[in-house]
Write a protein that holds these residues in place. Structure first.
Motif, PDB file in Angstrom:
ATOM      1  N   VAL A   1      -9.859   2.183   2.196  1.00  0.00           N
ATOM      2  CA  VAL A   1      -9.982   0.753   2.457  1.00  0.00           C
ATOM      3  C   VAL A   1     -11.019   0.127   1.538  1.00  0.00           C
ATOM      4  CG1 VAL A   1     -10.681  -0.950   4.185  1.00  0.00           C
ATOM      5  CG2 VAL A   1      -9.181   0.928   4.839  1.00  0.00           C
ATOM      6  N   THR A   2     -12.042   0.894   1.169  1.00  0.00           N
ATOM      7  CA  THR A   2     -13.104   0.382   0.316  1.00  0.00           C
ATOM      8  C   THR A   2     -12.815   0.611  -1.167  1.00  0.00           C
ATOM      9  OG1 THR A   2     -14.373   2.457   0.347  1.00  0.00           O
ATOM     10  CG2 THR A   2     -14.773   0.897   2.143  1.00  0.00           C
ATOM     11  N   MET A   3     -11.573   0.975  -1.489  1.00  0.00           N
ATOM     12  CA  MET A   3     -11.201   1.262  -2.873  1.00  0.00           C
ATOM     13  C   MET A   3      -9.988   0.417  -3.274  1.00  0.00           C
ATOM     14  SD  MET A   3     -11.624   5.434  -2.660  1.00  0.00           S
ATOM     15  CE  MET A   3     -11.680   5.717  -4.438  1.00  0.00           C
TER      16      MET A   3
ATOM     17  N   ARG B   1      -6.268   1.600  -4.923  1.00  0.00           N
ATOM     18  CA  ARG B   1      -5.023   1.390  -4.192  1.00  0.00           C
ATOM     19  C   ARG B   1      -4.031   0.575  -5.017  1.00  0.00           C
ATOM     20  NH1 ARG B   1      -5.501  -1.775  -0.299  1.00  0.00           N
ATOM     21  NH2 ARG B   1      -7.712  -2.297  -0.159  1.00  0.00           N
ATOM     22  N   LEU B   2      -4.544  -0.437  -5.711  1.00  0.00           N
ATOM     23  CA  LEU B   2      -3.679  -1.271  -6.535  1.00  0.00           C
ATOM     24  C   LEU B   2      -3.095  -0.479  -7.700  1.00  0.00           C
ATOM     25  CD1 LEU B   2      -2.469  -3.980  -7.320  1.00  0.00           C
ATOM     26  CD2 LEU B   2      -4.671  -4.611  -8.334  1.00  0.00           C
TER      27      LEU B   2
ATOM     28  N   ASP C   1       0.814  -1.214   0.000  1.00  0.00           N
ATOM     29  CA  ASP C   1       0.000   0.000   0.000  1.00  0.00           C
ATOM     30  C   ASP C   1       0.847   1.263   0.000  1.00  0.00           C
ATOM     31  OD1 ASP C   1      -2.414  -1.605   2.024  1.00  0.00           O
ATOM     32  OD2 ASP C   1      -2.533  -1.210  -0.098  1.00  0.00           O
ATOM     33  N   LEU C   2       1.821   1.305  -0.866  1.00  0.00           N
ATOM     34  CA  LEU C   2       2.681   2.475  -0.997  1.00  0.00           C
ATOM     35  C   LEU C   2       1.858   3.740  -1.168  1.00  0.00           C
ATOM     36  CD1 LEU C   2       5.759   2.877  -3.269  1.00  0.00           C
ATOM     37  CD2 LEU C   2       3.773   4.312  -3.677  1.00  0.00           C
ATOM     38  N   GLU C   3       0.782   3.625  -1.928  1.00  0.00           N
ATOM     39  CA  GLU C   3       0.028   4.815  -2.299  1.00  0.00           C
ATOM     40  C   GLU C   3      -0.654   5.498  -1.130  1.00  0.00           C
ATOM     41  OE1 GLU C   3      -2.928   1.750  -1.762  1.00  0.00           O
ATOM     42  OE2 GLU C   3      -0.957   1.793  -2.697  1.00  0.00           O
TER      43      GLU C   3
ATOM     44  N   VAL D   1      -7.431  12.920 -11.794  1.00  0.00           N
ATOM     45  CA  VAL D   1      -6.917  12.413 -10.526  1.00  0.00           C
ATOM     46  C   VAL D   1      -5.434  12.081 -10.689  1.00  0.00           C
ATOM     47  CG1 VAL D   1      -7.098  10.573  -8.798  1.00  0.00           C
ATOM     48  CG2 VAL D   1      -9.161  11.448  -9.932  1.00  0.00           C
ATOM     49  N   ARG D   2      -4.666  12.344  -9.659  1.00  0.00           N
ATOM     50  CA  ARG D   2      -3.255  11.977  -9.655  1.00  0.00           C
ATOM     51  C   ARG D   2      -2.963  11.047  -8.486  1.00  0.00           C
ATOM     52  NH1 ARG D   2      -0.065  14.289 -13.292  1.00  0.00           N
ATOM     53  NH2 ARG D   2      -0.911  16.036 -14.475  1.00  0.00           N
ATOM     54  N   THR D   3      -1.954  10.235  -8.648  1.00  0.00           N
ATOM     55  CA  THR D   3      -1.543   9.313  -7.585  1.00  0.00           C
ATOM     56  C   THR D   3      -0.840  10.096  -6.483  1.00  0.00           C
ATOM     57  OG1 THR D   3       0.669   8.906  -8.464  1.00  0.00           O
ATOM     58  CG2 THR D   3      -1.135   7.588  -9.378  1.00  0.00           C
ATOM     59  N   PRO D   4      -0.627   9.489  -5.321  1.00  0.00           N
ATOM     60  CA  PRO D   4       0.147  10.169  -4.276  1.00  0.00           C
ATOM     61  C   PRO D   4       1.544  10.579  -4.751  1.00  0.00           C
ATOM     62  CG  PRO D   4      -1.025   8.332  -3.341  1.00  0.00           C
ATOM     63  CD  PRO D   4      -1.222   8.236  -4.825  1.00  0.00           C
TER      64      PRO D   4
END
Length: 263
Positions: A90-92, A96-97, A7-9, A57-60
Motif C-alpha cells: 500500500v505504501t509503494m 504497484r503502478l 492493482d493487477l500486480e 526484482v520481478r513482477t508478479p
C-alpha cells in the motif's frame, strides 16, 4: 481491462480499486517480512533494473522489473528501501503502478487507451454546476483554461453541459485525443496517464499534465473542485480524509513516474 488495471500486480490482497478499502483488506492479512538488506539499481540493456541483495526484482507476472530511465528505477528502489520490518505494498504506489504496466497494460495497450477515451467522452471538465455562483466561478476558473488549451494546442473542442445530463462530444475531438494518446502508448506512460485520468475523472487533465501544461497540484485541485467546495461548506469525516489522502498519493506517484520517464 479495468479489472487488470485495478492493482493487477497485487492479486487478492489489493484487488479493490478504493485505496482505503485496499488498506483495510491489507490490514486483515499479515504483511510479508522484509527479506532483503540492500536495494540497488543496475543498468541493463535498454534500461535499469531494481535489485534486492543483488538479485533482480520481478513482477508478479514474472517479468523483469526494469524501467527505461535510471530516475524511474530509483523511484521504485526508494520505495523498497523505505520498507521497515515488513513490506507493505500500500505504501509503494510507484511499484504497484509499474507492476500493473508491465503485467497488464503491456498486454493490450490499445484497450487502456480506449478506456481513457471513454473518460474523455464524458470528461469532468464538461459538466458544470448551474449554482451556487461561487462554485460556478471556481469551475470556470480552473477548468476553462484546460479546455482552451485542448482546443488551441491539441485541436480538440469539447461541448459543455449543466448538471449531469450527458452531452455528446464531437467524434473528431475524441479522435484527436486518441491520436495524441497513440504517441504515448508505452505501457508505463500510458498506465500513469490512466491513473491520473481515473483519479480526477478527466482525460484532459491527465493529458495537460503529460504535456506540461499543468503541474501535479494544479491538476489534483482541478479534479476536485466540487469535492473541495463540499468540504469547505460541510466538512468531511476521518474515512473521507484517509481515502482522499490515499488517492492523492497514487496521483502523485503517477505524476512522479511520468516525469521520471521523460528524463
Amino acid at each position: 481491462m479495468r479489472d487488470i488495471l485495478n492493482d493487477l500486480e497485487a492479486g487478492k490482497l489489493l484487488s479493490d480499486p478504493d485505496p482505503v478499502r485496499r488498506a483495510q483488506i491489507q490490514m486483515k492479512t499479515p504483511l510479508p517480512k522484509r527479506f532483503y538488506a540492500t536495494v540497488s539499481v543496475a543498468p541493463i540493456e535498454n534500461g535499469f533494473a531494481v535489485h534486492l541483495d543483488g538479485k533482480p526484482v520481478r513482477t508478479p507476472g514474472k517479468a523483469l522489473l526494469a524501467l527505461p530511465t535510471e530516475k524511474a528505477a530509483y523511484l521504485v528502489a526508494e520505495e523498497f528501501a523505505a520498507q521497515g520490518e515488513t513490506i507493505d505494498p500500500v505504501t509503494m504506489p510507484v511499484m504497484r503502478l509499474v507492476n500493473t504496466a508491465l503485467d497488464g497494460v503491456a498486454i493490450d495497450p490499445q484497450a487502456v487507451l480506449e478506456d481513457i477515451l471513454r473518460f474523455a467522452a464524458s470528461d469532468l471538465l464538461c459538466y458544470r454546476a448551474d449554482a451556487p455562483q461561487g462554485l460556478v466561478e471556481r469551475q470556470n476558473e480552473q477548468w476553462d483554461p484546460v479546455l482552451d488549451w485542448a482546443r488551441a494546442s491539441l485541436g480538440a473542442r469539447f461541448n459543455l453541459a449543466e448538471g449531469i445530463i450527458h452531452v455528446e462530444q464531437p467524434r473528431e475531438s475524441i479522435a484527436v485525443l486518441g491520436a495524441h494518446l497513440g504517441q504515448r502508448a508505452q505501457p508505463l506512460r500510458l498506465a500513469a496517464i490512466h491513473v491520473m485520468t481515473s483519479l480526477t475523472g478527466s482525460a484532459l487533465l491527465a493529458l495537460a499534465v503529460d504535456f506540461g501544461e499543468l503541474d501535479a497540484e494544479a491538476a489534483w485541485a482541478a479534479g476536485h473542485v466540487d469535492e473541495d467546495w463540499q468540504i469547505e461548506h460541510w466538512g468531511q469525516d476521518a474515512e473521507a480524509v484517509a481515502r482522499r489522502s490515499a488517492r492523492k498519493r497514487d496521483m502523485m506517484a503517477a505524476v512522479g513516474l511520468l516525469d521520471a520517464l521523460k528524463v
